[in-house]
Write a protein that holds these residues in place. Structure first.
Motif, mmCIF file in Angstrom:
data_model
loop_
_atom_site.group_PDB
_atom_site.id
_atom_site.type_symbol
_atom_site.label_atom_id
_atom_site.label_comp_id
_atom_site.label_asym_id
_atom_site.label_seq_id
_atom_site.Cartn_x
_atom_site.Cartn_y
_atom_site.Cartn_z
ATOM 1 N N LEU A 106 0.846 -1.101 0.308
ATOM 2 C CA LEU A 106 -0.184 -0.013 0.049
ATOM 3 C C LEU A 106 0.892 1.230 0.035
ATOM 4 O O LEU A 106 0.382 2.573 0.263
ATOM 5 N N ASP A 107 2.099 1.164 -0.285
ATOM 6 C CA ASP A 107 3.036 2.486 -0.206
ATOM 7 C C ASP A 107 2.289 3.395 -1.293
ATOM 8 O O ASP A 107 1.792 3.074 -2.437
ATOM 9 N N ARG A 160 -0.311 4.785 -0.912
ATOM 10 C CA ARG A 160 -1.740 5.037 -0.928
ATOM 11 C C ARG A 160 -2.587 5.489 0.388
ATOM 12 O O ARG A 160 -1.803 5.657 1.492
ATOM 13 N N ALA A 177 -5.582 5.443 2.985
ATOM 14 C CA ALA A 177 -6.659 4.528 3.569
ATOM 15 C C ALA A 177 -7.288 5.318 4.684
ATOM 16 O O ALA A 177 -6.624 5.992 5.398
ATOM 17 N N LEU A 231 -3.038 -1.811 8.145
ATOM 18 C CA LEU A 231 -2.918 -0.827 6.696
ATOM 19 C C LEU A 231 -1.468 -0.143 6.651
ATOM 20 O O LEU A 231 -0.874 0.058 5.830
ATOM 21 N N SER A 232 -1.299 0.519 7.766
ATOM 22 C CA SER A 232 0.038 1.391 8.021
ATOM 23 C C SER A 232 1.300 0.667 7.717
ATOM 24 O O SER A 232 2.031 1.322 7.209
ATOM 25 N N ALA A 257 0.594 2.209 3.748
ATOM 26 C CA ALA A 257 -0.338 3.390 3.672
ATOM 27 C C ALA A 257 -0.443 4.619 4.623
ATOM 28 O O ALA A 257 0.136 4.399 5.598
ATOM 29 N N ASP A 269 -7.999 5.567 -1.414
ATOM 30 C CA ASP A 269 -7.501 4.169 -2.016
ATOM 31 C C ASP A 269 -8.375 3.195 -1.444
ATOM 32 O O ASP A 269 -8.727 2.194 -2.047
ATOM 33 N N VAL A 270 -8.497 3.101 0.206
ATOM 34 C CA VAL A 270 -9.000 2.297 0.881
ATOM 35 C C VAL A 270 -10.094 3.142 1.719
ATOM 36 O O VAL A 270 -9.547 3.891 2.395
ATOM 37 N N THR A 315 -7.759 6.655 -8.015
ATOM 38 C CA THR A 315 -6.981 5.437 -8.196
ATOM 39 C C THR A 315 -7.196 4.542 -9.251
ATOM 40 O O THR A 315 -6.290 3.884 -9.728
ATOM 41 N N ALA A 353 -8.002 -5.267 1.483
ATOM 42 C CA ALA A 353 -7.522 -3.824 1.255
ATOM 43 C C ALA A 353 -6.373 -3.740 0.392
ATOM 44 O O ALA A 353 -6.107 -2.887 -0.612
ATOM 45 N N ALA A 354 -5.302 -4.926 0.504
ATOM 46 C CA ALA A 354 -4.057 -5.158 0.002
ATOM 47 C C ALA A 354 -3.695 -5.977 -0.889
ATOM 48 O O ALA A 354 -2.684 -5.782 -1.614
#
Length: 316
Positions: A42-43, A45, A47, A64-65, A69, A121-122, A166, A269-270
Motif C-alpha cells: 500500500l505504499d 496509498r 486509507a 494498513l499502515s 499506507a 484508495d481504501v 486510483t 484492502a491490500a
C-alpha cells in the motif's frame, strides 16, 4: 484450496464455534495458498478507517499502515483517537497516520470530513454502536441505522471523486456474523414498529450492509470502486466487552485478538489482484450471505431498502 480443506473450512464456518473462534482463524491460516499481502503493498496509498480509536478499527489502521499506507483514523472522540494513534506509533514509530474527527451518525460531520480528502484508495467502514435503548439522531434516524448504513453510504457517495483517482479503490464494510440470524428489515428499517433490542438492532443493520453490498458494487463499479462486506469472527475488543459482557465472559478463551479479527479487512484492502466485488467475506474466503431458512430477502426488498437509504441521505 483442496477439496478436503474446503470441506473442513465449510464445517468450521457452519458450526460457528469452530469457525468464528481463534482456533478457526489459526487453522485456516495454515491453508492460505497466497500468503499475506506483499510488504509495501500500500505504499503511496491513502486509507480511511472509521471507528479507529480502539479494537478492530485500531488493528485495521495498524495493519494498513504496516503495509505502507497513509492511514486516516476517522473517530468520533478525538481524545480516544489520540490514544489509539499513540499506541500504533509506539509499535511502529514511522507509521504515517492522520487523525480526523467524523461522527458517522451526523451528516454535517460526514460532509465536513469528506471535504478534506482529495484521494482515497481504501475506505473501511468500521465505526459501530450498540445502544441499549432505541435512540434517534438529530436528523430523526435510529442510531444503529444511521451509524452502520446511512453514514457509510453518505460518506462513500461524497468520496466518489476521491475514490475515482486510483482506479482500484476498495470499500470495505465491517459486518457481523450475527447478521445470519436476522431477516432484512426492509419494512421497518428505523425500528419504529417492532420491540427494540440493542443486539438485534445491531445485527439487523449488519444484515442490511451485507444485502446492500452487491447493489453498491454495481452502483460504484463505473468509478473503479470495488465493494466488500466481511465479518471478523469473535474478536476480543473493548466494544464486545462493554456491550456484550455475558458473551465476553463465556467466550473469553475462544476470542480472537483484534489483529486476527482485522486480518480479512487488511487482506481485502491490500491483496493483488483485487478480490471479486460485491461479496461477503470471512477469513479471506467468500461466504454465503444466507444460511438459516427464511433469511433470504426478495431482490425487490433489497432495492427498496437502498432507495429508502438514498432518500434518507438526500442522494439518488
Amino acid at each position: 484450496m483442496g477439496s478436503v480443506t474446503k470441506v473442513l473450512d465449510t464445517v468450521l464456518d457452519r458450526t460457528v464455534l469452530g469457525g468464528y473462534s481463534r482456533w478457526g482463524y489459526r487453522l485456516r491460516r495454515r491453508q492460505w495458498p497466497d500468503g499475506d499481502p506483499a510488504a509495501g503493498a500500500l505504499d503511496g496509498r491513502v486509507a480511511v478507517v472509521t471507528g479507529a480509536n480502539s479494537g478492530l478499527g485500531e488493528a485495521i489502521a495498524a495493519g494498513l499502515s504496516g503495509l505502507g499506507a497513509t492511514v486516516v483514523l476517522a473517530v468520533r472522540n478525538r481524545e480516544r483517537g489520540e490514544q489509539a494513534l499513540a499506541r500504533i506509533r509506539a509499535e511502529a514509530p514511522d507509521a504515517d497516520l492522520v487523525l480526523a474527527e467524523c461522527d458517522l451518525s451526523e451528516p454535517d460531520s460526514i460532509r465536513a470530513f469528506a471535504a478534506t480528502l482529495e484521494r482515497v484508495d481504501v475506505l473501511v467502514h468500521n465505526a459501530g454502536v450498540l445502544p441499549a435503548e432505541r435512540t434517534e439522531t438529530a436528523g430523526g434516524h435510529e442510531l444503529t441505522l444511521a451509524t452502520h448504513v446511512l453514514g457509510p453510504l453518505l460518506l462513500t457517495e461524497l468520496l466518489r471523486p476521491a475514490l475515482r483517482v486510483t482506479g482500484d479503490a476498495r470499500v470495505i464494510l465491517m459486518s457481523s456474523g450475527g447478521m445470519y440470524a436476522q431477516r432484512l428489515a426492509a419494512d421497518d428499517p428505523e425500528y419504529r414498529s417492532s420491540t427494540y433490542r440493542g443486539a438485534a438492532a445491531y445485527a439487523r443493520t449488519k444484515r442490511m450492509q451485507v444485502e446492500l453490498t452487491p447493489l453498491l458494487a454495481e452502483r460504484w463499479a463505473a468509478d473503479g470502486v470495488s465493494v466488500h462486506s466481511m465479518h471478523p469472527g469473535w474478536a476480543d475488543t473493548p466494544g464486545v466487552a462493554g456491550s456484550l459482557p455475558t458473551f465476553h465472559r463465556l467466550t473469553g478463551p475462544l476470542l480472537r485478538t483484534s489483529a486476527e479479527g482485522a486480518d480479512t479487512a487488511v487482506w481485502l484492502a491490500a491483496t493483488a489482484p483485487a478480490p471479486p466485488s460485491g461479496r461477503f467475506w470471512h477469513d479471506r474466503r467468500s461466504r454465503p450471505r444466507h444460511v438459516l431458512p427464511g433469511t433470504r430477502p426478495a431482490r425487490a426488498d433489497v432495492h427498496r431498502l437502498l432507495g429508502y437509504c438514498l432518500d434518507a441521505i438526500g442522494t439518488r
